[in-house]
Design an enzyme around this catalytic site. Structure first.
Site, PDB file in Angstrom:
ATOM      1  N   PHE A  47       8.186   1.651  -0.779  1.00 27.85           N
ATOM      2  CA  PHE A  47       9.215   1.864   0.253  1.00 27.85           C
ATOM      3  C   PHE A  47       9.914   3.221   0.167  1.00 27.85           C
ATOM      4  O   PHE A  47      10.710   3.555   1.038  1.00 27.85           O
ATOM      5  CB  PHE A  47      10.282   0.752   0.229  1.00 27.85           C
ATOM      6  N   ASP A  58       0.855  -1.182   0.000  1.00 26.79           N
ATOM      7  CA  ASP A  58       0.000   0.000   0.000  1.00 26.79           C
ATOM      8  C   ASP A  58       0.895   1.237   0.000  1.00 26.79           C
ATOM      9  O   ASP A  58       1.939   1.232   0.642  1.00 26.79           O
ATOM     10  CB  ASP A  58      -0.852  -0.018   1.286  1.00 26.79           C
ATOM     11  N   HIS A  66       9.434  -9.730   5.931  1.00 25.43           N
ATOM     12  CA  HIS A  66       9.291  -8.319   5.545  1.00 25.43           C
ATOM     13  C   HIS A  66      10.281  -7.465   6.353  1.00 25.43           C
ATOM     14  O   HIS A  66      10.592  -7.793   7.501  1.00 25.43           O
ATOM     15  CB  HIS A  66       7.852  -7.883   5.817  1.00 25.43           C
ATOM     16  N   TYR A 120       2.338   4.838   1.156  1.00 28.32           N
ATOM     17  CA  TYR A 120       2.315   5.563   2.430  1.00 28.32           C
ATOM     18  C   TYR A 120       1.114   6.499   2.443  1.00 28.32           C
ATOM     19  O   TYR A 120       0.790   7.116   1.430  1.00 28.32           O
ATOM     20  CB  TYR A 120       3.598   6.371   2.610  1.00 28.32           C
TER      21      TYR A 120
END
Length: 220
Positions: free
Chosen positions: A79, A66, A187, A68
């Protein structure tokens, strides 16, 4: 439908743009932006990952979930954030692993544009989000679209897939590991990084694989 996206992706995904789900998705996203709600990223950056990394240039695929959802963060690359926004925790851990793996520091800001322009597709599964509301645009069609993106990359060979966490691993389940390098780990989130992300050596392994197949390694 005339979607403003880099031409090689437009050619590969042209069938998607006329499907019913994508038409409904486009209507939903347009209404979200026009309703006065804060939606991220800025419209011009929705397809930033594709515009910076044409399909024919893809060497590495990294899958996020998703965008930010706080101000001045999302700009279309998973990221990644633009300065002067502080580096998010997951990216801090990514940089720690790069330093440990390669024996040198990566950049000190959160902008991963230099990865994208070298052939790293920084793909979120959902490409838009409402402010302060994680996953608020999930389930409206983006996931089907980004599945088609992964299928488009899967028609190529000798690509490195860095699949961090169970979501990314499910997302790329149809990638042939015999024709590509599929790297899996926990992750990089602070909640899970110590359960197998740290020490995964994905960055050195990716570059070794690219070199073995006649491709220029990534300057991480």
């Amino acid at each position: 439908m005339n979607v403003k996206i880099e031409q090689s992706w437009k050619d590969a995904l042209t069938n998607e743009f006329n499907k019913e789900y994508f038409v409904k998705l486009t209507d939903f996203v347009r209404n979200e932006y026009m309703s006065g709600k804060n939606v991220y990223p800025a419209p011009k950056n929705i397809f930033n990952a594709f515009n910076l990394c044409p399909l024919d240039n893809v060497k590495v695929v990294i899958i996020g979930q998703d965008p930010y959802h706080e101000p001045n963060q999302a700009h279309g690359l998973c990221f990644s954030v633009l300065p002067p926004t502080p580096v998010p925790p997951s990216l801090v851990n990514i940089y720690k692993e790069i330093e440990s793996d390669l024996g040198r520091k990566s950049v000190t800001n959160g902008d991963l544009t230099h990865w994208a322009t070298q052939g790293v597709l920084l793909l979120n599964s959902t490409l838009t989000v409402r402010a302060h509301a994680a996953a608020s645009h999930a389930g409206h069609g983006w996931e089907e679209f980004t599945d088609a993106v992964i299928r488009a990359t899967a028609t190529r060979k000798n690509i490195v897939y860095m699949l961090w966490g169970s979501y990314a691993q499910k997302k790329a389940a149809f990638v042939n590991p015999n024709d590509n390098l599929v790297l899996k780990s926990a992750h990089p989130s602070p909640l899970s990084a110590y359960r197998g992300f740290f020490g995964n050596h994905h960055f050195s392994r990716a570059n070794e694989y690219l070199s073995q197949h006649g491709k220029t390694p990534i300057d991480w």
